[in-house]
Scaffold this motif. Structure first.
Motif, PDB file in Angstrom:
ATOM      1  N   TYR A  90       4.318 -16.686 -17.933  1.00  0.00           N
ATOM      2  CA  TYR A  90       5.875 -17.478 -17.942  1.00  0.00           C
ATOM      3  C   TYR A  90       5.807 -18.350 -16.597  1.00  0.00           C
ATOM      4  CZ  TYR A  90       8.161 -14.424 -21.043  1.00  0.00           C
ATOM      5  OH  TYR A  90       8.665 -13.784 -22.238  1.00  0.00           O
ATOM      6  N   GLU A  91       6.614 -19.163 -16.586  1.00  0.00           N
ATOM      7  CA  GLU A  91       6.721 -19.953 -15.310  1.00  0.00           C
ATOM      8  C   GLU A  91       8.115 -19.744 -14.769  1.00  0.00           C
ATOM      9  OE1 GLU A  91       4.756 -21.856 -13.883  1.00  0.00           O
ATOM     10  OE2 GLU A  91       3.257 -21.450 -15.264  1.00  0.00           O
ATOM     11  N   PHE A  92       8.128 -19.062 -13.690  1.00  0.00           N
ATOM     12  CA  PHE A  92       9.481 -18.901 -12.983  1.00  0.00           C
ATOM     13  C   PHE A  92       9.339 -19.053 -11.389  1.00  0.00           C
ATOM     14  CE2 PHE A  92       7.296 -15.152 -13.471  1.00  0.00           C
ATOM     15  CZ  PHE A  92       7.013 -14.235 -12.088  1.00  0.00           C
ATOM     16  N   PHE A  93      10.636 -19.210 -10.792  1.00  0.00           N
ATOM     17  CA  PHE A  93      10.731 -19.425  -9.590  1.00  0.00           C
ATOM     18  C   PHE A  93      10.182 -18.474  -8.662  1.00  0.00           C
ATOM     19  CE2 PHE A  93      13.409 -19.225  -5.736  1.00  0.00           C
ATOM     20  CZ  PHE A  93      12.925 -20.637  -4.794  1.00  0.00           C
ATOM     21  N   GLY A  94       9.360 -18.922  -7.799  1.00  0.00           N
ATOM     22  CA  GLY A  94       8.741 -17.769  -6.893  1.00  0.00           C
ATOM     23  C   GLY A  94       7.672 -16.887  -7.397  1.00  0.00           C
ATOM     24  N   LYS A  95       6.901 -17.501  -8.616  1.00  0.00           N
ATOM     25  CA  LYS A  95       5.979 -16.943  -9.223  1.00  0.00           C
ATOM     26  C   LYS A  95       4.695 -16.476  -8.293  1.00  0.00           C
ATOM     27  CE  LYS A  95       2.884 -17.475 -12.764  1.00  0.00           C
ATOM     28  NZ  LYS A  95       2.531 -18.031 -14.216  1.00  0.00           N
ATOM     29  N   ASN A  96       4.304 -17.690  -7.669  1.00  0.00           N
ATOM     30  CA  ASN A  96       3.272 -17.615  -6.733  1.00  0.00           C
ATOM     31  C   ASN A  96       3.336 -16.562  -5.425  1.00  0.00           C
ATOM     32  OD1 ASN A  96       1.716 -19.325  -8.372  1.00  0.00           O
ATOM     33  ND2 ASN A  96       2.215 -20.884  -7.314  1.00  0.00           N
TER      34      ASN A  96
END
Lengths: 347, 274
Positions: free
Chosen positions: B98-104
């Motif tokens: 998934y791509e989501f805000f704050g993933k990294n």
């Protein structure tokens, strides 16, 4: 059965426009092939129809309804992927019926559907096998059966034959044409192989750099290309192109349009050149002819010309194509058509 | 030809030496567990017991609330593994696909947790558990391990190798995200899951430090502490009894390893279906 429509569709990827303001209608029940070099945006269009790679703006309509907000599994489409994307931990049967189970189809009906589809694609004996024990062709059939069993109104195929060997590919081409005839559903097929496109399509949509170059039946796209790109993309070998030397205009002719002879040929465009290479293909032979600074491909039924031999060719007037400096086709109704053609006399 | 033979012999000897270094402590443990008390103290040490003392095992198991220790060990280890799987699989799937805000940033937090030794956190956790009145339960030995950072990391790498098209095909098959995760991704990751389960099992089954800190009564102590207490129960060390207890402690690990070994090898050579 369903028609598909792209309305002012744009796709951005990392702030670059892959597809810009594209409009296209795919008619109900047709076998449409999207073809073009890699990176031209053809797969992107296919993924928009499936809903697994939504457009950045614009709308995709299936049967007149905007499906932008409809989940992939609820669009009535099925897709065959290039690498098949079979579920490796499930048996062939489980692979085929996974979609049916998710759609809450009753067990009896499910079994019946799986049996009839697997018989149709020749997988009956393999239903309890795991995909890893199947050959490439059989996996391809599992992917096809998985798509067929859902009885979709649109079939999407993303280069489904590219992992097969040449013989199997030719066979599968025929099978797909027959399948389309039998089901009568809309097929949208993506390939970079123009032979596949020519042999299967009702309509070819030829793309480059996210733009549609031409949308037409195979015969028309071959004989009446809109521009230089189309002329050079379709046909093996592609159309020969030469510089006219006036206004940046180019002329072209198909390799099979040139008549070959040992003696000068009395045709509109006639040249004398030297054979540089020779490829014997069986029923016909391909020659590359050097003429001044250019090289032209010739397709001939005669196999007796030798390398380094002098050869005369002649191309009739109606087989000559002209393109302006932008690559756009100069048609007969163009005011300077005849004057450009005149230059070719004694080229 | 001769030179070749010499190298083969050197190769063999080296491998034999390494094998011996690994296996000798186990052999000695088994040997000691079958010796008499006198034999354990004799010089030079006895390697093969004169007559195997199976009674040592009975004594080890009856010298304390052995059944309670074993039950605690099983409950703690299995609960940890089950809860870890429930947390780890969705987390790894999200981080991988998934791509989501704050993933990294969140993933960096997982990696930091992975590098943090338990010795750093045990005092605040102990105080917290004591505050909540949980020291007389098994919870302090389970709850702090419900998330397995190493597991999330390994499983994420594994999920990332699974072609996107398989997930897309499942979406086109009208499968929910939950179903994709449990019916498609999880079975495909079996080798990685087996590896994680084994590592987790070994580390929690053998854990000595954490339960030592977190327990104050026999009712909640696991096998490792029980066996260590055999040592303290009398003035002198009864090595034969302790080793008998250790043999019992090690058997489940060997069984789990034998069950998982095939999957573990697979986890490191995964290539997927092309």
């Amino acid at each position: 059965m369903a028609s598909i429509e792209f309305v002012n569709v744009t796709k951005e990827f990392e702030k670059k426009d892959i597809i810009k303001d594209l409009n296209l209608t795919i008619k109900d029940g047709t076998f449409t092939v999207l073809v073009g070099p890699s990176g031209c945006g053809k797969t992107t269009l296919l993924r928009m129809i499936a809903g697994i790679g939504p457009q950045s703006s614009g709308a995709v309509l299936i049967n007149g309804d905007d499906v932008t907000a409809v989940a992939p599994g609820k669009r009535g489409v099925a897709m065959v992927f290039q690498n098949y994307a079979i579920y490796p931990t499930m048996s062939v049967r489980e692979n085929i019926e996974f979609g049916l189970k998710n759609n809450k189809v009753k067990k009896e009906e499910r079994n019946q559907l799986v049996e009839s589809i697997s018989a149709a694609v020749g997988l009956t004996d393999y239903l309890d096998r795991k995909p890893s024990t199947l050959s490439g062709g059989q996996r391809q059939r599992v992917a096809l059966a998985r798509a067929m069993v859902k009885e979709p109104s649109v079939f999407l195929m993303d280069e489904p034959l590219s992992n097969l060997d040449a013989k199997l590919r030719a066979q599968m081409r025929l099978d797909l044409i027959e399948l389309h005839k039998k089901l009568g559903t809309t097929f949208v097929y993506v390939t970079h192989d123009q032979v596949e496109a020519m042999s299967m399509a009702d309509t070819i949509v030829l793309m480059n750099n996210g733009l549609i170059q031409q949308e037409a039946a195979p015969e028309e796209i071959y004989h009446e290309p809109n521009n230089l790109f189309v002329a050079q993309f379709i046909g093996t070998p592609p159309m020969n192109i030469g510089e006219l030397g006036v206004d940046g205009v180019k002329f072209g002719f198909r390799p099979e349009s040139a008549q070959t002879s040992d003696t000068p040929v009395d045709e509109y465009l006639s040249m004398e050149g030297e054979i540089a290479t020779r490829e014997m293909l069986g029923s016909e032979t391909l020659y590359q002819m050097k003429y001044k600074d250019s090289a032209f491909m010739l397709k001939s039924n005669y196999a007796f010309y030798k390398v380094n031999q002098k050869i005369h060719i002649g191309v009739p007037e109606d087989k000559i194509y002209l393109f302006d400096s932008e690559g756009t086709r100069i048609r007969k109704d163009h005011e300077r058509y005849s004057s450009y053609l005149e230059v070719l006399r004694g080229y | 030809m001769k030179k070749h033979n010499v190298w083969l012999s050197v190769d063999f000897l080296l491998k034999a030496a390494i094998l011996f270094a690994f296996i000798f402590p186990f052999l000695w443990m088994i040997s000691t567990s079958l010796q008499t008390f006198q034999e354990t103290l004799s010089v030079p040490p006895t390697l093969i017991p004169s007559s195997p003392q199976w009674i040592n095992f009975v004594e080890a198991m009856t010298s304390g609330p052995f059944a309670t220790y074993a039950k605690n060990s099983i409950i703690i280890t299995l609960s940890i593994i089950i809860i870890q799987f429930l947390v780890m699989i969705p987390a790894a799937y999200a981080f991988a696909k998934y791509e989501f805000f704050g993933k990294n940033v969140l993933f960096a937090l997982v990696l930091i947790a992975f590098m943090m030794p338990g010795q750093v956190t045990f005092i605040p956790i102990y105080l917290m558990m004591a505050d909540w009145g949980l020291i007389k339960t098994l919870i302090p030995q389970i709850l702090p391990f419900m998330s397995n950072a190493f597991g999330i990391f390994l499983l994420r790498q594994y999920f990332m190798q699974i072609p996107e098209e398989i997930i897309e095909a499942a979406r086109l098959d009208n499968a929910s995200e939950f179903k994709i995760m449990w019916k498609i991704m999880t079975p495909m990751a079996k080798p990685a899951l087996a590896t994680i389960a084994l590592f987790s099992f070994v580390s929690h089954w053998n854990d000595y430090f954490w339960p030592l800190v977190m327990t104050d009564s026999n009712e909640v102590r696991p096998l490792t502490l029980g066996i260590a207490m055999l040592k303290q129960s009398e003035g002198i060390s009864n090595w034969h009894i302790i080793m008998a207890g250790n043999v019992v402690l090690v058997i489940p690990i060997l069984i789990v390893y034998l069950l998982c070994s095939k999957q573990i090898v697979k986890a490191f050579v995964y290539s997927g279906i092309k």
